[in-house]
Design an enzyme around this catalytic site. Structure first.
Site, PDB file in Angstrom:
ATOM      1  N   GLY A  10       6.448  -5.681  14.593  1.00 39.86           N
ATOM      2  CA  GLY A  10       6.085  -4.716  13.551  1.00 39.86           C
ATOM      3  C   GLY A  10       4.835  -3.937  13.936  1.00 39.86           C
ATOM      4  N   THR A 122      -3.909  -9.196   2.370  1.00 36.81           N
ATOM      5  CA  THR A 122      -4.102  -7.794   1.973  1.00 36.81           C
ATOM      6  C   THR A 122      -5.074  -7.649   0.803  1.00 36.81           C
ATOM      7  OG1 THR A 122      -2.924  -5.967   0.886  1.00 36.81           O
ATOM      8  CG2 THR A 122      -1.960  -8.108   0.627  1.00 36.81           C
ATOM      9  N   ASP A 123      -5.716  -6.495   0.714  1.00 36.98           N
ATOM     10  CA  ASP A 123      -6.590  -6.206  -0.437  1.00 36.98           C
ATOM     11  C   ASP A 123      -5.799  -6.143  -1.737  1.00 36.98           C
ATOM     12  OD1 ASP A 123      -5.243  -3.814   0.113  1.00 36.98           O
ATOM     13  OD2 ASP A 123      -7.018  -2.542   0.058  1.00 36.98           O
ATOM     14  N   GLU A 124      -4.461  -6.001  -1.614  1.00 37.78           N
ATOM     15  CA  GLU A 124      -3.645  -5.838  -2.816  1.00 37.78           C
ATOM     16  C   GLU A 124      -3.622  -7.105  -3.675  1.00 37.78           C
ATOM     17  OE1 GLU A 124      -0.020  -3.644  -2.427  1.00 37.78           O
ATOM     18  OE2 GLU A 124      -0.705  -2.683  -0.592  1.00 37.78           O
ATOM     19  N   TYR A 146       5.232  -7.563  -4.118  1.00 42.78           N
ATOM     20  CA  TYR A 146       4.700  -7.773  -2.763  1.00 42.78           C
ATOM     21  C   TYR A 146       3.345  -8.464  -2.824  1.00 42.78           C
ATOM     22  CZ  TYR A 146       1.866  -6.543   1.343  1.00 42.78           C
ATOM     23  OH  TYR A 146       1.005  -6.595   2.409  1.00 42.78           O
ATOM     24  N   LYS A 150       1.933 -12.286  -1.498  1.00 44.55           N
ATOM     25  CA  LYS A 150       0.820 -12.476  -0.549  1.00 44.55           C
ATOM     26  C   LYS A 150      -0.255 -13.360  -1.193  1.00 44.55           C
ATOM     27  CE  LYS A 150       0.558 -10.755   3.048  1.00 44.55           C
ATOM     28  NZ  LYS A 150       1.096 -11.164   4.383  1.00 44.55           N
ATOM     29  N   ASN A 175      -5.624  -0.692   3.649  1.00 40.40           N
ATOM     30  CA  ASN A 175      -4.477   0.044   4.208  1.00 40.40           C
ATOM     31  C   ASN A 175      -4.698   0.445   5.661  1.00 40.40           C
ATOM     32  OD1 ASN A 175      -3.502   0.167   1.490  1.00 40.40           O
ATOM     33  ND2 ASN A 175      -2.347   1.978   2.115  1.00 40.40           N
TER      34      ASN A 175
END
Ligand SMILES: NC(=O)c1ccc[n+]([C@@H]2O[C@H](COP(=O)([O-])OP(=O)(O)OC[C@H]3O[C@@H](n4cnc5c(N)ncnc54)[C@H](O)[C@@H]3O)[C@@H](O)[C@H]2O)c1
Length: 329
Positions: A10, A122-124, A146, A150, A175
């Site tokens: 990826g 991730t920051d998400e 998503y 995570k 991102n």
């Protein structure tokens, strides 16, 4: 040191493998990837014949297979995941499988085999922040399926660190953009559609803010976490480069000499987080890590890379859908 890198076909995983093989001596890399959505063998064509690189097709949820691969390695860096928020809205199931079951499978094996695991997060996980910035101790508040998967993986990893003393480190990044990103994400999608003079869809009014980091800077920080990270800790990786989507698109059009008339506003996706923000002073201080690319340089390098890869630039089918979250699978 022999590293098992998952999801190496990826975007970020392939950039990480290329960095380690080109810039450092002493690494052997085993890349395990299930060749799912977002994977592309062309990402690693330049290293595929190196003696210290090997690819094996396999799924990180396959326990026996992963036991055998991890046995051969000193540490695992888990990039493998379903990664596109829009797809998690149309069908969350593959996200639960890869992002939770897959991470758990690795976690359980490394704990039994006494190996190190770096989980790429991730920051998400912190959700949308209208003001302020998240530190490593901020509360999780994921909005999308998503981000929730995570966050779930992070919680399992943290529990194994506390319960079994597993050698685990979590890195969380904002991102990413750069070469080799799959065309459905904002920046490559804009580059490719603009090049082909197609309309560029912008969700809502384009005011959603993301902190954009050049993929190489992220990969540097992950490498430092592997070498210098403290077991059981998490490290935020951000760029202090918070920009709204419309400004990002306009910047790309300016660099490519294209008209802003290509911009087309479309229906927003549900639960679209307004702003992510993280403080990465812990990572900078502990690892002596700093950014090497500013946004303008990074964007120029990214645009140049897509221009030099016409087979990707001309294959616009993956960039065409204006509202992919509406697809029902
Ligand atoms: N792209 C970003 O901006 C960003 C930001 C922060 C964190 N991350 C995280 O970084 C990691 C990599 O993201 P990316 O943008 O390179 O994603 P990507 O979609 O480009 O690549 C993911 C790779 O993982 C593989 N994969 C997925 N599920 C698998 C499974 N069950 N078994 C084996 N391989 C599997 C896919 O085949 C693909 O090659 C992800 O964990 C993502 O959550 C991404």
């Amino acid at each position: 040191m022999k590293l098992l890198v998952t999801g190496g076909l990826g975007f970020i995983g392939s950039n990480f493998i290329l960095k380690l093989l080109k810039e450092y001596d002493g690494y052997e890399i085993l890349n395990v990837d299930a060749e799912l959505y977002g994977s592309d063998h062309r990402n690693l064509s330049e290293v595929k014949n190196l003696k210290n690189y090997e690819f094996i097709k396999g799924n990180i949820t396959n326990k026996k297979f992963m036991e055998d691969q991890i046995q051969k390695c000193d540490a695992v860096i888990n990039f493998a995941a379903e990664s596109f928020v829009d797809r998690s809205i149309s069908d969350a199931n593959p996200f639960l499988v890869s992002n939770i079951r897959g991470a758990f499978t690795i976690l359980d094996i490394i704990s039994k085999q006494n190996k190190r695991m770096i989980q790429i997060s991730t920051d998400e996980v912190f959700g949308s922040l209208s003001t302020g910035t998240a530190t490593e101790n901020s509360k999780f508040n994921p909005s999308s399926p998503y981000a929730a998967t995570k966050a779930a993986a992070e919680l399992l990893i943290n529990s194994y660190s506390i319960t079994y003393g597993s050698d685990v480190i979590i890195t969380r990044c904002t991102n990413n953009y750069g070469p080799r990103q799959f065309l459905e994400k904002l920046i490559p999608k804009t580059i490719v559609l603009a090049y082909n003079n197609k309309k560029i869809p912008v969700y809502g009014n384009g005011s959603n803010i993301r902190d954009w980091i050049f993929v190489n800077d992220h990969c540097d920080a992950v490498h430092l976490a592997l070498e210098k990270g403290k077991s059981g800790e998490s490290y935020n990786i951000s760029a202090n480069n918070e920009i709204d989507n419309l400004t990002v698109i306009k910047k790309i059009l300016e660099l490519m000499n294209k008209s802003e008339e290509l911009i087309e506003f479309v229906e927003d996706r549900p639960g679209h987080d307004l702003r992510y923000s993280m403080d990465s002073s812990k990572t900078m201080k502990n690892f002596d890590w700093k950014l090497k690319s500013n946004f303008e340089d990074g964007l120029e390098k990214t645009i140049r890379w897509y221009m030099q890869n016409p087979q990707i630039l001309n294959n616009i089918t993956n960039a065409l859908e204006s509202t992919p979250w509406k697809n029902s699978n």
